[in-house]
Design a protein around this motif. Structure first.
Motif, PDB file in Angstrom:
ATOM      1  N   LEU A 114     -91.892  80.928  19.421  1.00 36.48           N
ATOM      2  CA  LEU A 114     -91.554  79.901  18.430  1.00 36.48           C
ATOM      3  C   LEU A 114     -90.690  80.491  17.318  1.00 36.48           C
ATOM      4  CD1 LEU A 114     -94.962  78.004  18.071  1.00 36.48           C
ATOM      5  CD2 LEU A 114     -92.870  77.129  19.127  1.00 36.48           C
ATOM      6  N   VAL A 115     -91.043  81.681  16.885  1.00 36.72           N
ATOM      7  CA  VAL A 115     -90.286  82.349  15.820  1.00 36.72           C
ATOM      8  C   VAL A 115     -88.866  82.652  16.301  1.00 36.72           C
ATOM      9  CG1 VAL A 115     -90.123  84.483  14.472  1.00 36.72           C
ATOM     10  CG2 VAL A 115     -92.326  83.305  14.687  1.00 36.72           C
ATOM     11  N   GLU A 116     -88.758  83.178  17.508  1.00 39.99           N
ATOM     12  CA  GLU A 116     -87.449  83.540  18.042  1.00 39.99           C
ATOM     13  C   GLU A 116     -86.543  82.317  18.216  1.00 39.99           C
ATOM     14  OE1 GLU A 116     -88.368  85.543  21.650  1.00 39.99           O
ATOM     15  OE2 GLU A 116     -89.417  87.191  20.643  1.00 39.99           O
ATOM     16  N   GLU A 117     -87.141  81.172  18.542  1.00 41.43           N
ATOM     17  CA  GLU A 117     -86.373  79.952  18.791  1.00 41.43           C
ATOM     18  C   GLU A 117     -86.289  79.045  17.567  1.00 41.43           C
ATOM     19  OE1 GLU A 117     -88.522  78.305  22.033  1.00 41.43           O
ATOM     20  OE2 GLU A 117     -88.022  79.950  23.425  1.00 41.43           O
ATOM     21  N   SER A 118     -86.710  79.546  16.403  1.00 40.26           N
ATOM     22  CA  SER A 118     -86.830  78.724  15.201  1.00 40.26           C
ATOM     23  C   SER A 118     -85.499  78.330  14.583  1.00 40.26           C
ATOM     24  CB  SER A 118     -87.666  79.460  14.158  1.00 40.26           C
ATOM     25  OG  SER A 118     -86.976  80.620  13.697  1.00 40.26           O
ATOM     26  N   GLY A 119     -84.451  79.086  14.879  1.00 36.65           N
ATOM     27  CA  GLY A 119     -83.177  78.870  14.197  1.00 36.65           C
ATOM     28  C   GLY A 119     -83.096  79.579  12.859  1.00 36.65           C
ATOM     29  N   LEU A 120     -84.186  80.235  12.451  1.00 39.28           N
ATOM     30  CA  LEU A 120     -84.221  81.013  11.216  1.00 39.28           C
ATOM     31  C   LEU A 120     -83.877  82.468  11.523  1.00 39.28           C
ATOM     32  CD1 LEU A 120     -87.660  79.687   9.907  1.00 39.28           C
ATOM     33  CD2 LEU A 120     -85.417  78.911   9.145  1.00 39.28           C
ATOM     34  N   GLY A 121     -83.462  83.209  10.507  1.00 40.78           N
ATOM     35  CA  GLY A 121     -83.392  84.648  10.658  1.00 40.78           C
ATOM     36  C   GLY A 121     -84.813  85.162  10.844  1.00 40.78           C
ATOM     37  N   TRP A 122     -85.042  86.044  11.819  1.00 42.39           N
ATOM     38  CA  TRP A 122     -86.428  86.420  12.110  1.00 42.39           C
ATOM     39  C   TRP A 122     -86.579  87.901  12.403  1.00 42.39           C
ATOM     40  CZ3 TRP A 122     -87.502  88.459  16.985  1.00 42.39           C
ATOM     41  CH2 TRP A 122     -86.526  88.243  17.969  1.00 42.39           C
TER      42      TRP A 122
END
Length: 251
Positions: A114-122
């Motif tokens: 979910l984090v990787e696919e969030s569209g946010l810098g991660w």
């Protein structure tokens, strides 16, 4: 300085992350189910989460529950972080979540995705088990006359303050994707760790080696939760026990 939100900021790991970031001069907001003024149940989301994230540049996501709900919590957090324009989401995971088919590990791996696919810098950091977790488990097991242990399972515990320092370092940097794993300094069998705990606490218990079954147990026995190539931690389990219980566990 950066405005940073730490979820689970009153927990075993989160409180150390919070202390380090504040000591470095950052404005840190602590989010948990009970900590005011940002008392929010991430599994439910709601307006309180939006208020907590207003003006936040970086989120360090430490909140977790072995009882379930981590995926819902992460989805709510990510959605709110997008609305708030958060630039960096840092997540703490566990070494071996992609190798050990254990329910809690599967949930942590799902949150990673979910984090990787969030569209946010991660940034995702995987660490081995904390010393605190082992001590808690041994303390519960030692309440019986015999201390049972899963047979032939190794472990590589790490000092939680060292993981907190690495998370704080990652939080103030640019999004790094998958950071290098972080493991404790020693790969040990559970028996030696349990004996060290018993010596440090002045208890006498015979150890009962219990052979278990299933794919998760086989993966733990095979060391799927270990990272010997990244044994970067410095503090040993004995040093942790000495600092906590005030007596050095003799060899």
């Amino acid at each position: 300085m950066t405005t940073i939100l730490v979820t689970g900021g009153t927990g075993t790991l989160g409180r150390h992350v919070t202390e380090l970031l504040r000591a470095d001069g950052h404005e840190v907001r602590v989010l948990s189910r009970t900590a005011q003024p940002y008392a929010v149940d991430l599994r439910e989301g709601g307006g309180g989460l939006d208020a907590a994230l207003k003006g936040v540049e970086t989120v360090v996501h430490c909140a977790t529950s072995a009882r379930g709900g981590d995926e819902d919590a992460a989805a709510n957090l990510i959605a709110a972080a997008r609305r708030a324009g958060v630039g960096h989401l840092v997540y703490i995971s566990i070494v071996g979540v992609d190798r050990v088919p254990f329910g809690y590990y599967r949930s942590k791996l799902a949150v990673e995705r979910l984090v990787e696919e969030s569209g946010l810098g991660w940034t995702v950091l995987r660490a081995t088990q904390f010393h605190d977790l082992l001590a808690q488990a041994f303390g519960a097991l030692a309440k019986s006359p015999v201390l049972p242990l899963p047979a032939k399972v190794p472990d590589q515990p790490v000092e939680v303050r060292e993981v907190a320092a690495r998370l704080a370092e990652l939080a103030v940097g640019a999004p790094a994707g998958r950071a290098e794993d972080m493991g404790g300094p020693e790969v040990r069998d559970l028996e030696s760790l349990a004996r060290a705990y018993l010596r440090a606490t002045g208890r006498r218990r015979p150890l009962l080696r219990v052979p278990l079954w299933g794919s998760a147990y086989r993966a733990f026995r095979a060391g799927g939760h270990l990272t010997p190539g990244h044994a970067v931690g410095k503090g040993t389990f004995e040093e942790y026990l000495t600092s906590r219980f005030g007596r050095r566990p003799a060899a």
